[in-house]
Design a protein around this motif. Sequence first.
Motif, PDB file in Angstrom:
ATOM      1  N   THR A 199      28.504 -46.660  38.787  1.00 31.85           N
ATOM      2  CA  THR A 199      28.379 -48.080  39.129  1.00 31.85           C
ATOM      3  C   THR A 199      27.000 -48.644  38.784  1.00 31.85           C
ATOM      4  O   THR A 199      26.858 -49.843  38.524  1.00 31.85           O
ATOM      5  CB  THR A 199      28.657 -48.297  40.623  1.00 31.85           C
ATOM      6  OG1 THR A 199      27.754 -47.482  41.401  1.00 31.85           O
ATOM      7  CG2 THR A 199      30.088 -47.896  40.972  1.00 31.85           C
ATOM      8  N   ALA A 200      25.973 -47.782  38.759  1.00 32.53           N
ATOM      9  CA  ALA A 200      24.631 -48.259  38.421  1.00 32.53           C
ATOM     10  C   ALA A 200      24.557 -48.755  36.983  1.00 32.53           C
ATOM     11  O   ALA A 200      23.687 -49.567  36.641  1.00 32.53           O
ATOM     12  CB  ALA A 200      23.607 -47.151  38.651  1.00 32.53           C
ATOM     13  N   GLN A 201      25.469 -48.280  36.119  1.00 34.80           N
ATOM     14  CA  GLN A 201      25.494 -48.694  34.723  1.00 34.80           C
ATOM     15  C   GLN A 201      26.350 -49.944  34.509  1.00 34.80           C
ATOM     16  O   GLN A 201      26.424 -50.456  33.388  1.00 34.80           O
ATOM     17  CB  GLN A 201      26.040 -47.555  33.850  1.00 34.80           C
ATOM     18  CG  GLN A 201      25.197 -46.303  33.851  1.00 34.80           C
ATOM     19  CD  GLN A 201      23.908 -46.479  33.080  1.00 34.80           C
ATOM     20  OE1 GLN A 201      23.783 -47.362  32.237  1.00 34.80           O
ATOM     21  NE2 GLN A 201      22.921 -45.648  33.382  1.00 34.80           N
ATOM     22  N   ASP A 202      27.012 -50.403  35.560  1.00 37.22           N
ATOM     23  CA  ASP A 202      27.895 -51.571  35.465  1.00 37.22           C
ATOM     24  C   ASP A 202      27.122 -52.804  35.917  1.00 37.22           C
ATOM     25  O   ASP A 202      27.120 -53.166  37.095  1.00 37.22           O
ATOM     26  CB  ASP A 202      29.131 -51.346  36.340  1.00 37.22           C
ATOM     27  CG  ASP A 202      30.198 -52.417  36.146  1.00 37.22           C
ATOM     28  OD1 ASP A 202      29.881 -53.477  35.577  1.00 37.22           O
ATOM     29  OD2 ASP A 202      31.339 -52.196  36.571  1.00 37.22           O
ATOM     30  N   THR A 203      26.427 -53.443  34.967  1.00 37.25           N
ATOM     31  CA  THR A 203      25.568 -54.574  35.303  1.00 37.25           C
ATOM     32  C   THR A 203      26.172 -55.875  34.784  1.00 37.25           C
ATOM     33  O   THR A 203      26.676 -55.942  33.664  1.00 37.25           O
ATOM     34  CB  THR A 203      24.166 -54.392  34.710  1.00 37.25           C
ATOM     35  OG1 THR A 203      24.271 -54.194  33.299  1.00 37.25           O
ATOM     36  CG2 THR A 203      23.474 -53.199  35.336  1.00 37.25           C
ATOM     37  N   LEU A 204      26.115 -56.890  35.618  1.00 41.74           N
ATOM     38  CA  LEU A 204      26.627 -58.217  35.263  1.00 41.74           C
ATOM     39  C   LEU A 204      25.548 -59.248  35.560  1.00 41.74           C
ATOM     40  O   LEU A 204      24.977 -59.273  36.665  1.00 41.74           O
ATOM     41  CB  LEU A 204      27.887 -58.530  36.080  1.00 41.74           C
ATOM     42  CG  LEU A 204      28.461 -59.939  35.912  1.00 41.74           C
ATOM     43  CD1 LEU A 204      28.980 -60.149  34.491  1.00 41.74           C
ATOM     44  CD2 LEU A 204      29.582 -60.182  36.934  1.00 41.74           C
ATOM     45  N   TYR A 205      25.293 -60.107  34.566  1.00 40.67           N
ATOM     46  CA  TYR A 205      24.322 -61.169  34.720  1.00 40.67           C
ATOM     47  C   TYR A 205      25.030 -62.526  34.747  1.00 40.67           C
ATOM     48  O   TYR A 205      26.164 -62.652  34.262  1.00 40.67           O
ATOM     49  CB  TYR A 205      23.304 -61.133  33.571  1.00 40.67           C
ATOM     50  CG  TYR A 205      22.350 -59.973  33.654  1.00 40.67           C
ATOM     51  CD1 TYR A 205      21.198 -60.050  34.414  1.00 40.67           C
ATOM     52  CD2 TYR A 205      22.620 -58.787  32.966  1.00 40.67           C
ATOM     53  CE1 TYR A 205      20.313 -58.977  34.497  1.00 40.67           C
ATOM     54  CE2 TYR A 205      21.749 -57.708  33.047  1.00 40.67           C
ATOM     55  CZ  TYR A 205      20.594 -57.807  33.808  1.00 40.67           C
ATOM     56  OH  TYR A 205      19.732 -56.743  33.901  1.00 40.67           O
TER      57      TYR A 205
END
Length: 352
Positions: A199-205
Amino acid sequence: MGDQISPQPPANRTHFHIAIICALPREADAVTLLFDHFWDDERDLYGRADGDMNTYITGRIGDHNVVLAILPSMGTNDAAAATASLRSSYNNLKLAVLVGICGGLPRIANLDAFLGDVVVSKAIIQYDYGRQYPGHFAVRNRVEDSLGRASKDIRSLLAVFQTEVMRTRLRRDASKHLKHLQEKAKIERRRADYRYPGTAQDTLYPPAYAHKHRTSCDWCTASDFCDLASKMSCADVGCGLADRLIREHSVEEANFSPEIFIGRVGSGNTIIKSGQDRDRIANAHNIIAFETEGAGAWDEVPCIVVKGICDYADNHKNEVWEDFAAATAAAVMKAILGRYIVHDRDSGFSQN
């Protein structure tokens, strides 16, 4: 208990009713891990029609003889040409499944969608086909301009998949197939990494948050796009962790089961890499994901698009999820085929 009898290869190409189409070798690599048998281990048994330039992999997945085609490149035109050739060689196909990776909406049907989840098409919208007016692009999506409805067989299948009971079964089956794929990849020492990235690699801006250098860069100072930055990761260009949108993941990382979303998929030769354009096009046409082959294949064979979300169709580069998203799509594809009923005349079964 006697030895299990291995299935026999079909006599000819007319006995293949399922096609799988992949745009990228990495997508096909994930699919081949879920073949139960290959018919071409030693040599190609089935050939191809005159004029067909495709090369195929044949085998069996569950109860179905399947032919796998890999497109020469991405895009609707190559998909159309390759699928037409596929149909000329395998002229008794009942279903084609386009399997691979896509850019997905971060929120679908009032639910958060995450990287690694899978979208399934119930319709295709060619979002870059239309008319360019001054300051306005009009997509041609009237009934007479559309790609047409899916076949009754596919519409019936998808209607069942939208029930809660079948959705639960599909997720359960897909989770089982994903684990099998991951274990087989280790045994075969595949180079791709099909582990869940975390989940740490699943980034949304936010949609308007640009992926650009946060330090001195003339291009980035003048605009929100820099070619060099577009090839770099968020960490390398300095996208701020504090600027991310925080969402709650309800996933067990050691036991990941992809969510499955069914809806309208946008297809075109234009790859969407803008959060603002993503939302604008999706809102206008009720699209849940973007990919580049469905519009080309749709009119040639009865097809379903099954693709894993590897990014959010924005300009934040993240290649970490591509292999895993290809694996979750392959797992859902096998789960779907496990529920796809072959007609009596196609299975060889007859009633006296």
